[in-house]
Enzyme design. Structure first.
Site, short mmCIF file in Angstrom:
data_model
loop_
_atom_site.label_atom_id
_atom_site.label_comp_id
_atom_site.label_asym_id
_atom_site.label_seq_id
_atom_site.Cartn_x
_atom_site.Cartn_y
_atom_site.Cartn_z
N GLU A 90 -2.39 8.30 8.64
CA GLU A 90 -0.96 8.01 8.73
C GLU A 90 -0.33 8.56 10.02
O GLU A 90 0.64 8.02 10.53
CB GLU A 90 -0.22 8.60 7.52
CG GLU A 90 -0.51 7.91 6.19
CD GLU A 90 0.22 6.59 6.04
OE1 GLU A 90 1.39 6.50 6.44
OE2 GLU A 90 -0.41 5.63 5.53
N HIS A 118 -7.13 3.06 3.71
CA HIS A 118 -6.96 3.83 4.94
C HIS A 118 -8.30 4.06 5.65
O HIS A 118 -8.35 4.22 6.87
CB HIS A 118 -6.35 5.20 4.63
CG HIS A 118 -4.88 5.17 4.34
ND1 HIS A 118 -4.37 4.75 3.13
CD2 HIS A 118 -3.80 5.52 5.10
CE1 HIS A 118 -3.06 4.85 3.15
NE2 HIS A 118 -2.68 5.32 4.33
N CYS A 137 -10.84 3.39 -0.09
CA CYS A 137 -9.40 3.52 0.14
C CYS A 137 -9.10 2.68 1.37
O CYS A 137 -9.88 2.70 2.33
CB CYS A 137 -9.04 4.98 0.36
SG CYS A 137 -7.35 5.25 0.98
N ASP A 146 0.85 -1.19 0.00
CA ASP A 146 0.00 0.00 0.00
C ASP A 146 0.89 1.23 0.00
O ASP A 146 2.07 1.16 0.34
CB ASP A 146 -0.94 0.01 1.21
CG ASP A 146 -1.90 1.21 1.19
OD1 ASP A 146 -2.31 1.62 0.09
OD2 ASP A 146 -2.23 1.74 2.26
N SER A 147 0.30 2.36 -0.36
CA SER A 147 1.04 3.61 -0.35
C SER A 147 1.48 3.98 1.06
O SER A 147 2.46 4.71 1.24
CB SER A 147 0.17 4.74 -0.93
OG SER A 147 -1.00 4.89 -0.16
N CYS A 154 -4.28 -1.21 -2.28
CA CYS A 154 -4.41 0.23 -2.47
C CYS A 154 -5.34 0.42 -3.66
O CYS A 154 -5.02 -0.01 -4.77
CB CYS A 154 -3.04 0.84 -2.75
SG CYS A 154 -3.05 2.60 -3.15
#
Length: 276
Positions: free
Chosen positions: A159, A193, A191, A14-15, A77
């Site tokens: 994050e 996240h 997403c 993932d990013s 992602c």
């Protein structure tokens, strides 16, 4: 690379750390599997990046997982999946299966009572063909209205471990209140996240929005792919680290307290800086 063994790890990319929502679903669904997780924290977020830049960064990450001996890779992602899956599958062939993500719009469309569904995703995800295909195949024929929402502030907040901060709560209320007023009864978290924002969204809207994400579906698909390729793990790994995280941004120490909140205490894990 020779054909990977059953006891090789599953690679997940993932990013940033958002893909750990998917990694945990896979770990729960496949208890005998170890996971090698690559977080490209040096370049997060991917949402504002160009299509070509997203492809290049994704290709670098998947190649790293391949060289570590992973038996399959999950592109955890939505943004990266939107632009990279076809190329990656063609490049590696059947010997290295690649599993991608599509926002979980189909179940939301089928379950919506109001015929209005909201999708929270990055601008890049909405530019890709994956979500457009799902809208054309499932939403349009059934007369379900799809309301797209983008917000570049949310990924950095997750994050930093700030998903329950007042800033995050205010942002979520600002972007989601309009779709609630338009009658949306389901919110697709497009997403990886965003599943970590579920407590915050529920604190604001209660039961007004049914939250849908791809985690469990990806875990089931990963299991199907491993079985098909005779790669399903058979040895228990209870005493081993289930999720080994590597971060490209050299911020492993800063992430440790955040990961302690994001990863279930039932799963053993480690995090270290990536050495390329």
């Amino acid at each position: 690379m020779p054909h990977a063994s059953k006891d090789a790890p599953i690679g997940i990319f993932d990013s940033g750390i958002g893909g750990l929502s998917v990694a945990q679903e896979i770990a729960r669904h496949l208890p005998h599997e170890q996971i090698l997780y690559y977080a490209d924290t040096a370049h997060v977020p991917y949402g504002p990046r160009s299509d070509q830049n997203i492809r290049e960064l994704t290709a670098q990450a998947i190649e790293w997982l391949y060289r570590q001996g992973c038996k399959a890779a999950v592109v955890a992602c939505n943004t990266a999946s939107a632009f990279s899956l076809d190329y990656l599958r063609k490049h590696y062939g059947e010997s290295f299966p690649i599993i991608g993500l599509v926002p979980a719009l189909k179940p939301a469309v089928l379950q919506s009572k109001t015929k209005v569904v909201a999708v929270l995703a990055t601008p890049a995800t909405f530019r890709g063909n994956l979500i457009k295909d799902v809208i054309e195949r499932f939403a349009m024929p059934t007369g379900v209205k799809v309301l797209p929402i983008t917000c570049l502030e949310l990924v950095p907040l997750v994050e930093q471990g700030l998903q329950m901060s007042q800033q995050c709560l205010n942002t979520l209320k600002k972007i989601l209140q309009p779709v609630v007023e338009q009658g949306a009864d389901h919110l697709v978290l497009g997403c990886t996240h965003y599943p970590f924002l579920k407590p915050a969204i529920q604190a604001i809207f209660g039961q007004q929005l049914t939250l849908v994400d791809s985690g469990q579906a990806v875990a089931r698909q990963t299991a199907r792919i491993l079985i098909k390729n005779e790669l399903l793990g058979e040895q228990t790994c209870e005493s081993e680290t289930r999720i080994q995280c590597y971060v490209s941004g050299h911020n492993a120490e800063n992430l440790k307290p955040i990961l302690q909140h994001l990863i279930s205490p039932t799963l053993s894990w480690s995090v270290q800086n990536l050495k390329l």
